[in-house]
Design a protein around this motif. Sequence first.
Motif, PDB file in Angstrom:
ATOM      1  N   THR A   1       0.826  -1.211   0.000  1.00 28.49           N
ATOM      2  CA  THR A   1       0.000   0.000   0.000  1.00 28.49           C
ATOM      3  C   THR A   1       0.858   1.257   0.000  1.00 28.49           C
ATOM      4  O   THR A   1       0.354   2.340  -0.279  1.00 28.49           O
ATOM      5  N   LEU A   2       2.140   1.110   0.332  1.00 25.92           N
ATOM      6  CA  LEU A   2       3.046   2.255   0.406  1.00 25.92           C
ATOM      7  C   LEU A   2       3.947   2.374  -0.817  1.00 25.92           C
ATOM      8  O   LEU A   2       4.651   3.373  -0.972  1.00 25.92           O
ATOM      9  N   GLY A   3       3.948   1.324  -1.649  1.00 35.00           N
ATOM     10  CA  GLY A   3       4.874   1.316  -2.775  1.00 35.00           C
ATOM     11  C   GLY A   3       6.266   0.873  -2.401  1.00 35.00           C
ATOM     12  O   GLY A   3       7.210   1.027  -3.187  1.00 35.00           O
ATOM     13  N   ILE A   4       6.447   0.323  -1.189  1.00 31.56           N
ATOM     14  CA  ILE A   4       7.745  -0.206  -0.763  1.00 31.56           C
ATOM     15  C   ILE A   4       7.820  -1.664  -1.203  1.00 31.56           C
ATOM     16  O   ILE A   4       6.998  -2.492  -0.797  1.00 31.56           O
ATOM     17  N   VAL A   5       8.802  -1.983  -2.027  1.00 31.15           N
ATOM     18  CA  VAL A   5       8.919  -3.331  -2.586  1.00 31.15           C
ATOM     19  C   VAL A   5      10.163  -4.009  -2.024  1.00 31.15           C
ATOM     20  O   VAL A   5      11.287  -3.587  -2.301  1.00 31.15           O
ATOM     21  N   PRO A   6      10.016  -5.048  -1.206  1.00 31.19           N
ATOM     22  CA  PRO A   6      11.183  -5.798  -0.711  1.00 31.19           C
ATOM     23  C   PRO A   6      11.901  -6.466  -1.876  1.00 31.19           C
ATOM     24  O   PRO A   6      11.308  -6.750  -2.922  1.00 31.19           O
ATOM     25  N   ASN A   7      13.194  -6.752  -1.686  1.00 37.49           N
ATOM     26  CA  ASN A   7      13.928  -7.470  -2.724  1.00 37.49           C
ATOM     27  C   ASN A   7      13.562  -8.958  -2.680  1.00 37.49           C
ATOM     28  O   ASN A   7      12.714  -9.377  -1.899  1.00 37.49           O
ATOM     29  N   LYS A   8      14.208  -9.757  -3.508  1.00 34.45           N
ATOM     30  CA  LYS A   8      13.830 -11.163  -3.617  1.00 34.45           C
ATOM     31  C   LYS A   8      14.062 -11.939  -2.333  1.00 34.45           C
ATOM     32  O   LYS A   8      13.510 -13.037  -2.150  1.00 34.45           O
ATOM     33  N   ARG A   9      14.871 -11.402  -1.418  1.00 34.44           N
ATOM     34  CA  ARG A   9      15.092 -12.043  -0.123  1.00 34.44           C
ATOM     35  C   ARG A   9      14.217 -11.439   0.962  1.00 34.44           C
ATOM     36  O   ARG A   9      14.394 -11.719   2.142  1.00 34.44           O
ATOM     37  N   GLY A  10      13.257 -10.606   0.564  1.00 34.74           N
ATOM     38  CA  GLY A  10      12.354 -10.004   1.540  1.00 34.74           C
ATOM     39  C   GLY A  10      12.993  -8.898   2.350  1.00 34.74           C
ATOM     40  O   GLY A  10      12.429  -8.478   3.367  1.00 34.74           O
ATOM     41  N   LEU A  11      14.158  -8.405   1.924  1.00 35.68           N
ATOM     42  CA  LEU A  11      14.855  -7.343   2.645  1.00 35.68           C
ATOM     43  C   LEU A  11      14.475  -5.985   2.069  1.00 35.68           C
ATOM     44  O   LEU A  11      14.093  -5.867   0.905  1.00 35.68           O
ATOM     45  N   LEU A  12      14.614  -4.950   2.888  1.00 34.35           N
ATOM     46  CA  LEU A  12      14.224  -3.604   2.488  1.00 34.35           C
ATOM     47  C   LEU A  12      15.446  -2.782   2.099  1.00 34.35           C
ATOM     48  O   LEU A  12      16.458  -2.783   2.798  1.00 34.35           O
ATOM     49  N   ASP A  13      15.329  -2.083   0.997  1.00 35.10           N
ATOM     50  CA  ASP A  13      16.408  -1.195   0.557  1.00 35.10           C
ATOM     51  C   ASP A  13      16.277   0.148   1.260  1.00 35.10           C
ATOM     52  O   ASP A  13      15.176   0.722   1.318  1.00 35.10           O
ATOM     53  N   VAL A  14      17.386   0.639   1.780  1.00 36.16           N
ATOM     54  CA  VAL A  14      17.413   1.940   2.450  1.00 36.16           C
ATOM     55  C   VAL A  14      18.604   2.731   1.943  1.00 36.16           C
ATOM     56  O   VAL A  14      19.565   2.172   1.400  1.00 36.16           O
ATOM     57  N   ASP A  15      18.558   4.053   2.141  1.00 34.55           N
ATOM     58  CA  ASP A  15      19.697   4.879   1.762  1.00 34.55           C
ATOM     59  C   ASP A  15      20.675   4.974   2.933  1.00 34.55           C
ATOM     60  O   ASP A  15      20.534   4.249   3.943  1.00 34.55           O
ATOM     61  N   ALA A  16      21.660   5.846   2.831  1.00 29.27           N
ATOM     62  CA  ALA A  16      22.688   5.962   3.875  1.00 29.27           C
ATOM     63  C   ALA A  16      22.116   6.425   5.203  1.00 29.27           C
ATOM     64  O   ALA A  16      22.749   6.263   6.251  1.00 29.27           O
ATOM     65  N   ASN A  17      20.911   7.005   5.180  1.00 24.37           N
ATOM     66  CA  ASN A  17      20.267   7.485   6.404  1.00 24.37           C
ATOM     67  C   ASN A  17      19.142   6.561   6.869  1.00 24.37           C
ATOM     68  O   ASN A  17      18.300   6.960   7.661  1.00 24.37           O
ATOM     69  N   TYR A  18      19.123   5.335   6.342  1.00 21.29           N
ATOM     70  CA  TYR A  18      18.160   4.296   6.724  1.00 21.29           C
ATOM     71  C   TYR A  18      16.735   4.610   6.290  1.00 21.29           C
ATOM     72  O   TYR A  18      15.783   4.036   6.800  1.00 21.29           O
ATOM     73  N   ARG A  19      16.560   5.513   5.316  1.00 21.93           N
ATOM     74  CA  ARG A  19      15.240   5.810   4.777  1.00 21.93           C
ATOM     75  C   ARG A  19      14.870   4.806   3.690  1.00 21.93           C
ATOM     76  O   ARG A  19      15.696   4.429   2.873  1.00 21.93           O
ATOM     77  N   THR A  20      13.600   4.421   3.694  1.00 22.94           N
ATOM     78  CA  THR A  20      13.065   3.631   2.586  1.00 22.94           C
ATOM     79  C   THR A  20      12.661   4.593   1.477  1.00 22.94           C
ATOM     80  O   THR A  20      12.959   5.787   1.526  1.00 22.94           O
ATOM     81  N   SER A  21      11.912   4.105   0.492  1.00 13.23           N
ATOM     82  CA  SER A  21      11.443   4.969  -0.591  1.00 13.23           C
ATOM     83  C   SER A  21      10.377   5.950  -0.128  1.00 13.23           C
ATOM     84  O   SER A  21      10.040   6.897  -0.841  1.00 13.23           O
ATOM     85  N   VAL A  22       9.822   5.736   1.071  1.00 21.72           N
ATOM     86  CA  VAL A  22       8.881   6.682   1.675  1.00 21.72           C
ATOM     87  C   VAL A  22       9.661   7.483   2.723  1.00 21.72           C
ATOM     88  O   VAL A  22      10.153   6.898   3.697  1.00 21.72           O
ATOM     89  N   PRO A  23       9.816   8.804   2.563  1.00 22.19           N
ATOM     90  CA  PRO A  23      10.770   9.583   3.365  1.00 22.19           C
ATOM     91  C   PRO A  23      10.642   9.466   4.873  1.00 22.19           C
ATOM     92  O   PRO A  23      11.652   9.495   5.575  1.00 22.19           O
ATOM     93  N   HIS A  24       9.430   9.311   5.416  1.00 18.25           N
ATOM     94  CA  HIS A  24       9.291   9.271   6.868  1.00 18.25           C
ATOM     95  C   HIS A  24       9.280   7.841   7.416  1.00 18.25           C
ATOM     96  O   HIS A  24       9.077   7.644   8.612  1.00 18.25           O
ATOM     97  N   ILE A  25       9.483   6.870   6.537  1.00 13.20           N
ATOM     98  CA  ILE A  25       9.517   5.477   6.975  1.00 13.20           C
ATOM     99  C   ILE A  25      10.934   4.942   6.844  1.00 13.20           C
ATOM    100  O   ILE A  25      11.516   4.963   5.753  1.00 13.20           O
ATOM    101  N   TYR A  26      11.491   4.499   7.944  1.00 13.46           N
ATOM    102  CA  TYR A  26      12.871   4.038   8.018  1.00 13.46           C
ATOM    103  C   TYR A  26      12.890   2.527   8.294  1.00 13.46           C
ATOM    104  O   TYR A  26      11.899   1.937   8.712  1.00 13.46           O
ATOM    105  N   ALA A  27      14.043   1.929   8.082  1.00 12.95           N
ATOM    106  CA  ALA A  27      14.216   0.513   8.404  1.00 12.95           C
ATOM    107  C   ALA A  27      15.635   0.296   8.916  1.00 12.95           C
ATOM    108  O   ALA A  27      16.581   0.975   8.487  1.00 12.95           O
ATOM    109  N   ALA A  28      15.796  -0.640   9.854  1.00 12.66           N
ATOM    110  CA  ALA A  28      17.109  -0.921  10.443  1.00 12.66           C
ATOM    111  C   ALA A  28      17.130  -2.340  10.971  1.00 12.66           C
ATOM    112  O   ALA A  28      16.091  -2.967  11.178  1.00 12.66           O
ATOM    113  N   GLY A  29      18.339  -2.852  11.172  1.00 14.41           N
ATOM    114  CA  GLY A  29      18.493  -4.199  11.703  1.00 14.41           C
ATOM    115  C   GLY A  29      18.618  -5.232  10.600  1.00 14.41           C
ATOM    116  O   GLY A  29      18.933  -4.931   9.445  1.00 14.41           O
TER     117      GLY A  29
END
Length: 561
Positions: free
Chosen positions: A375-403
Motif C-alpha cells: 500500500t506504500l509502494g515499498i517493494v522488498p527485494n527477492k530475499r524479503g529485505l528492504l532497501d534503504v539509503d545511507a540514512n536508513y530511509r526507505t522509498s517513503v521519506p518518513h519510513i525508516y528501516a534498520a536491523g
Amino acid sequence: MWNALLSAPLRMLVRQVTRGNPAIYSRPLGAPAARFLSASVDGGSTAKKTEPVPAEAPASAGPKEPVRTSAKQYAEDFLTVTDRLEFDLVVIGSGPAGQKAAINAAKNGKRVVVIDKGTSLGGVYVHTGTVPSKTFREAIVHFTGVKSKGFMSEYSKEIANLSMGDIMQRVITVGQWQSQVVQSQLGRNDVQIMNGAARFLDPHHIEVLSSEDTVRRRVVRAANVLISVGTKPVRPDGWSDLFDGESIFDSDQILSDRWKLPRDMIVVGGGIIGLEYASMFNTLPGTRVTVIDGRPELLSFVDADVTGALMYIMRKQGANFKLGDSVVNVERIVDPTSGRKRIHVYLSSGRRVHGDNLLYAVGRVGNVSGLGLETLGIVPNKRGLLDVDANYRTSVPHIYAAGDVIGFPALASTSMEQGREASNIMFGFKRPRGSRKEFTVLPYGIYTCPEISMVGKTENQLIQAKIPYEVGYAKFEELAKAHILNEREGFLKVMFCPDEPHTLYGAAIIGHLSTELIHIGQAVLAHEGNVHYFVEGITNAPTFSELFRIAAFDGLNRTRD
C-alpha cells in the motif's frame, strides 16, 4: 472495565465469530456482550450500535435481546472498538534496532510506541537467535566438560545423561530474563508497548490487530516509522512437510526439547548460523557432524587463515565437510521395527549422507509479510529485505528501516547502532560525542567452538586492493593464561602497513574469548592507531590481551632488513 466486560463466554463468542462458526450466527446477544457494545471505551470511543432485531420468545421471558444474523454483523460489532492514538515514532518490532531507536527517541522527549506481535519482547535476538544460541553454546560447553578435559582423564560424568531438556532449561531461563530486561528498559523510558500484528493502512496510519484474547483493534497515527521486524529462516520449495521440529528443523526450531541429542547430525548450510550449530554439536562426544554447502569455501568474508583453522579443529573432533555439493533430495525413513527415524540426503554429486537429524540453515529472509508494504509502494527485494539509503530511509521519506531486515551485516551489535542512528537522523538529534567514523569500524563475532572474531581489513581485501601490508602472529599456546585455562587452540593475527608509522589495517582471532579480545584492535583502528600501541602499552599478565603485543612484535620483526 475490560476485565469485567470480557468474560470467558464473551471471549469465546468473539473467537468463534472471527473464525466463521455458523452455529452462533442466530444466537441472541447476551447481556455481557450488549453491555460491551454500548460501553464507552478509552475516553469516548464507542462500539457501533445496531437496531435490535425482534426474536420469538415466550411471553414470560424478560426483555428481548438483540439478535445478530450474520458473521459480518458480529465482526463489525466487536472489532470496530478502536483506539486511535498518535505518536512521533512508531517502531514495528522489538529487537535490538527497535529497542535502541525507541529509547533514544523517548529520551529526547518524543512520544514513542513499540508494536510487537510476540507474546514477549526482544525479537529474534532474545527468542530464537543471538541470546538463545549463545546460551545453548555455553550450556553444551559446561555440560560436556570441554574446558576441564585437560585436567581430567575423561569428560564430565554429566554428559552420560545429558538431554536437550537439560540444555533448554538454561536457554529458557536466560531468554525470559533478557525479555524482562527489554520490557523494563522500555518502561523506564516511557515507551508504550502494543502487542499485536502491525499493518499499514496508509503511509501514516498503522492498524494493530491484537491476539484473539483481547478483541481490540487499534489504529495509530505515526509521524515517523521504523521497521525493524528482523528475518526468518528460509525453507526450500517442496520441503514444507519435512520440517517436523524433531528430525528436520530450521534454526528457529532447533532450540527445543522435542528431539534427542543426535549421533549423526547433518547441517545443510555453511554460513554463520550453520557453522555455529555444527561446531557446537561437534563438541559432543559420540556425535558426528557433516556440513554440506554448495559453495567451494566457507565464510568467504572471514580471513582465510581463520576459516582454515576452524575446519582443522572441527575435523580433529570428527566433523566432515562436503563443499561444492548441493542437496537435490531429502527423505525421512522410519525403521518399522525400532521406529527410529533416519534422514537420507542425496547430493548433486551422487553421494548420499545419512543422519539422525538435519538442520537446514541456508539463509534468512525478511519478516515483512503482512505489513501491507504494497500500500506504500515499498517493494522488498527477492530475499524479503528492504532497501534503504545511507540514512536508513526507505522509498517513503518518513519510513525508516534498520536491523537484520535491511541485510548485511545483520549483527545484533550493528543493529543497535543502526536503530540509534536512524532515530537521530529522523528527528535531527545531535550525536552526543564523536563522529560517525568511529562507528564504521565494526567488529564481527562468530560463536563457533572456538570463537572467531575480526575487525578491519582481511588479507584478501588488502591483496585485492593492492595495498602493501605485513602480518604478525601470536599463538594461544604461547600464553601462560591459555595453559592455566586449558584454552591452547587458536591464534591472533594483525595486518599493518610495513612502513612507518605501521598503521593498523585489521586484526583476526580464533580462540577462547575472541569476541571480547577483538575490541582492543577495534579501539586502535577507530582512532587510526598503529601497532606500536600494542608494543608500548603495558597489559596485565597473565592475560589473553598479551596476544596483541606478541603479534605486534612478530610483525615488526618481519619489517626489519
